[in-house]
Write an enzyme that holds these catalytic residues in place. Structure first.
Site: not given
Ligand code: ATP
Ligand code: MG
Length: 552
Positions: A34, A259, A269
Site C-alpha cells: 500500500e 512476518r 509504516k
Molecule cells: P505496514 O504495517 O508496515 O504498512 P503492511 O503489511 O500493511 O505493513 P503492505 O504495504 O500491505 O504493508 O505490505 C506489502 C507486502 O509486504 C504484504 O504482502 C505484506 O504481507 C508484506 N509485509 C509487510 N510487513 C512485513 C514484514 N514485517 N515481514 C514480511 N512481510 C511483510
Molecule cells: Mg498496511
C-alpha cells in the site's frame, strides 16, 4: 552453492509441486504494497520471497500498488517504493495499481448484489460492532440484510453517485453472522469516502475494502500464489469466498508466512511515519530507520539484506530476529569491497619534536588488510599528526599498551614514536602529545631492533580534511517495544545519534561520493552521507562497527 539455492522453504515446495503436477504452467507472484509510507526491511523479506520464487521457477512478478485507501496514500510513496524495489535488485514484469481495477471491482460487487450475496447496510460503525458479536458469542443479522436486490442495486448506485455522506451506508457481503470465523460475519465490501485519490482523482467516492479488493486484484492478474503474512490466515476463507462468488476465472491461492520482526525496532509504516512526523528522525531515510531508504543511506548493501533475508528463511511461526544478524551479513559483504582508510574520529594533536619542520614524506599503507590484491597507497606523513584521544592516557590503566608518557608505539605504516611530554589547557586537559620518532623503525625497513605492543592509526594534520562522523545506536531501547502495553514512542533511545568532529586522510577519500563505503582502521565501516555532505564538508555515517560477539 549460494545460500539462495540451499535454503528450502515450504512455499517453494508448494510452487515446485504445482508446476510438477501441471496445476500451473507458469507461476505469477506479486508484491502488493500500500503506498502509505516507505518500505521497511520486513517488506524486503516479502520482495525477496516473491521475486525470488519467480526467478527460480521462471515465472513472473507484478509490482502492484494496493491503493484502495486514498486518505493515506501518496505518489511520493509510489516513487520511493519503486526505487527501493529496484535498489534491492529486482525488476517487476508488470506494474499495476489496484485502482486500475475499480470499474471491474464495482461490477463484481453488483454481481454479488444480483446473486443476493451482498446488501447495503445503514448501521453505524458502533451498531455494526454490537451486531457482530464476539469470539464466543454469535453475531446477529443486520436489520437491512433482507433488502430486495432492486433496492440494493439502487442504493449502491446512489452510494457511487455521491448521494450519501461518509459512513452513512456500506455495502456488505451476506455470508454468515454466526460463523465461528469473525471475518465471515457479513464483512464490509465498500465504504463511502469523499476523498481525492492519487490516481483516480474524484472519480470515485466509494472505495473497496482490502478483503474484497485483494483477492480480486490477484485473480484479475492471474496470480497463482498470493503470499502474505500470517495475520491474514483467518481471512483466507473470505479470500476464497470472494474469488468464488465473484466468479473469477483465475483462482489464486493465498499462502501465509511469518512476518519479519527485529529487535530494537518497529516494523510498520504507520509507526515509522509517526517517527518522521514527530521529528524524532530527519526523514524516512534517516540512517536509524529500518526503512530501505534509511538502510541505504546508512550504507547497508542490497547484497547483505538479500543474504540476511535468505538466511532467516520463510517459516510458519512468528519470531523476532536479532538485528545483529543483519550486521553479520553486512560485515561479510563490506570487508572485501571496501578500502581500509585512516580517519580520526576524536582527534588529539601529536607533535613529533625531532621530525624536520618543513618535511613531508609519503608512507605506504595497505588498501585492504585481508586482500593483498587491493594493493597499497601512499599517504603523507609529517611532524604534526592527529591520533585518537583514546589512544593516549596520561596515567595508563593496567594492560594499556598504547601511548602514555615514556611509552613507545608504532604509528601505522610509519615509525615508532615515544611520548616525551604533553601540553595541557587551563583546565588540565591534555591538548597535545609530544613525541620523538626513531628513523630506523620505518615500516617495511625490516627493523627488528625492539618491539612495541601497539600500533595506532593517525592522519597527517597539515593535509587532513575535517569531517563529521555520525555514530548510531538503536532507535528503540526495548527489544520488544510493543510489549507490556507501552507505546513505542516512550521507548525512544535518547542517545541513538552521536556526531563526532574529526579528520580523514586526504588520499583514500580524494574522489569519494555520497554512499561510497570505506573501512576506517579500528573504527568500523562508514559511508559518505548523502544528505549532509557538501563540497566543503564530508559527513560519514557509521554503517556498522568492526566486531560483534554475534555468531551465526
Ligand atoms: P505496514 O504495517 O508496515 O504498512 P503492511 O503489511 O500493511 O505493513 P503492505 O504495504 O500491505 O504493508 O505490505 C506489502 C507486502 O509486504 C504484504 O504482502 C505484506 O504481507 C508484506 N509485509 C509487510 N510487513 C512485513 C514484514 N514485517 N515481514 C514480511 N512481510 C511483510
Ligand atoms: Mg498496511
Amino acid at each position: 552453492m549460494s545460500i539462495e539455492n540451499t535454503t528450502s522453504n515450504f512455499i517453494r515446495n508448494i510452487v515446485a509441486e504445482d508446476l510438477e503436477t501441471g496445476k500451473h504452467k507458469e507461476i505469477i507472484t506479486r508484491f502488493p504494497p500500500e503506498p502509505n509510507g516507505y518500505l521497511h526491511v520486513g517488506h524486503a523479506k516479502s520482495i525477496i520471497l516473491n521475486f525470488g520464487l519467480a526467478d527460480e521457477f521462471n515465472g513472473k512478478t507484478n509490482l502492484r500498488f494496493d491503493d484502495t485507501n486514498p486518505v493515506k496514500e501518496d505518489t511520493e510513496y509510489v516513487q520511493s517504493i519503486k526505487e527501493d524495489v529496484k535498489w534491492l535488485g529486482f525488476d517487476w514484469d508488470n506494474l499495476y495499481f489496484a485502482s486500475d481495477y475499480f470499474d471491474e471491482m464495482y461490477n463484481r460487487a453488483i454481481l454479488l448484489i444480483k446473486k443476493g450475496k451482498a446488501y447495503v447496510c445503514d448501521l453505524s460503525a458502533e451498531q455494526m460492532k454490537d451486531y457482530r458479536g464476539t469470539l464466543t458469542a454469535p453475531g446477529k443479522e443486520s436489520p437491512h440484510c433482507q433488502r430486495s436486490i432492486e433496492e440494493n442495486l439502487d442504493l449502491f448506485e446512489r452510494m457511487k453517485n455521491g448521494e450519501f455522506k461518509d459512513g452513512e451506508k456500506v455495502l456488505r457481503a451476506k455470508i454468515d453472522m454466526t460463523s465461528a470465523n469473525m471475518n465471515m460475519r457479513d464483512p464490509i465490501i465498500y465504504r463511502i469516502s469523499h476523498a481525492t485519490h492519487h490516481n483516480t482523482g474524484d472519480k470515485w467516492c466509494i472505495y473497496p475494502m482490502y478483503d474484497f479488493a485483494h483477492p480480486l486484484e490477484d485473480a484479475i492478474e492471474g496470480i497463482t500464489h498470493s503470499v502474505c503474512t500470517l495475520e491474514f490466515e483467518a481471512h483466507r476463507p473470505l479470500y476464497d469466498w470472494f474469488v468464488k462468488e465473484c466468479e473469477m476465472t483465475s483462482v489464486p491461492r493465498q499462502i501465509e508466512f511469518a512476518r519479519l520482526n527485529m529487535t530494537n525496532t518497529v516494523m510498520s509504516k504507520r509507526k515509522l511515519k509517526l517517527l518522521v512526523d514527530e521529528g524524532i528522525v530527519d526523514g524516512w531515510d534517516d540512517p536509524r530507520m529500518p526503512t530501505i531508504a534509511g538502510l541505504r543511506r546508512r550504507g547497508y548493501t542490497p547484497e547483505a539484506i538479500r543474504n540476511f533475508c535468505r538466511e532467516i528463511g520463510v517459516a510458519k511461526g512468528d519470531s523476532t530476529v536479532d538485528s545483529q544478524m543483519l550486521d553479520f551479513f553486512l560485515r561479510e559483504d563490506l570487508q572485501p569491497k571496501t578500502v581500509l582508510a585512516m580517519a580520526v574520529l576524536k582527534p588529539l594533536k601529536l607533535v613529533i619534536t625531532n621530525y624536520p619542520e618543513d618535511q613531508t614524506e609519503m608512507v605506504e599503507v595497505e588498501n585492504n588488510a585481508k586482500n593483498e590484491e587491493a594493493g597499497t597507497r601512499l599517504v603523507p606523513f609529517s611532524r604534526e599528526l592527529y591520533i585518537e584521544q583514546e589512544d593516549f592516557m596520561e596515567e595508563p590503566i593496567k594492560k594499556y599498551f598504547r601511548l602514555f608518557p615514556a611509552n613507545e608505539v608504532r604509528l601505522k605504516g610509519a615509525y615508532f614514536v615515544k611520548c616525551t611530554d604533553v601540553v595541557k589547557d587551563e583546565k588540565g586537559n591534555v591538548i597535545e602529545v609530544h613525541c620523538t620518532y626513531d628513523p630506523e623503525t620505518k615500516s617495511g625497513s625490516g627493523f627488528t631492533g625492539r618491539k612495541v605492543k601497539a600500533t595506532i592509526h593517525w592522519v597527517d594534520a597539515q593535509t587532513a580534511t575535517p569531517a563529521h562522523f555520525r555514530l548510531f545506536e538503536p532507535l528503540i531501547l526495548d527489544d520488544a517495544p510493543e510489549n507490556e502495553g507501552k507505546h513505542f514512542l516512550e521507548q525512544i533511545n535518547p542517545h541513538s545519534l552521536e556526531v563526532l568532529e574529526g579528520f580523514i586522510e586526504n588520499v583514500a577519500f580524494k574522489d569519494a561520493k555520497p554512499l561510497d563505503k570505506f573501512q576506517f582502521v579500528r573504527n568500523g565501516f562508514f559511508t559518505v552521507d548523502s544528505k549532509y555532505t557538501t563540497s566543503e564538508k564530508f559527513v560519514f555515517n557509521r554503517i556498522v562497527s568492526l566486531k560483534s560477539s554475534f555468531k551465526l
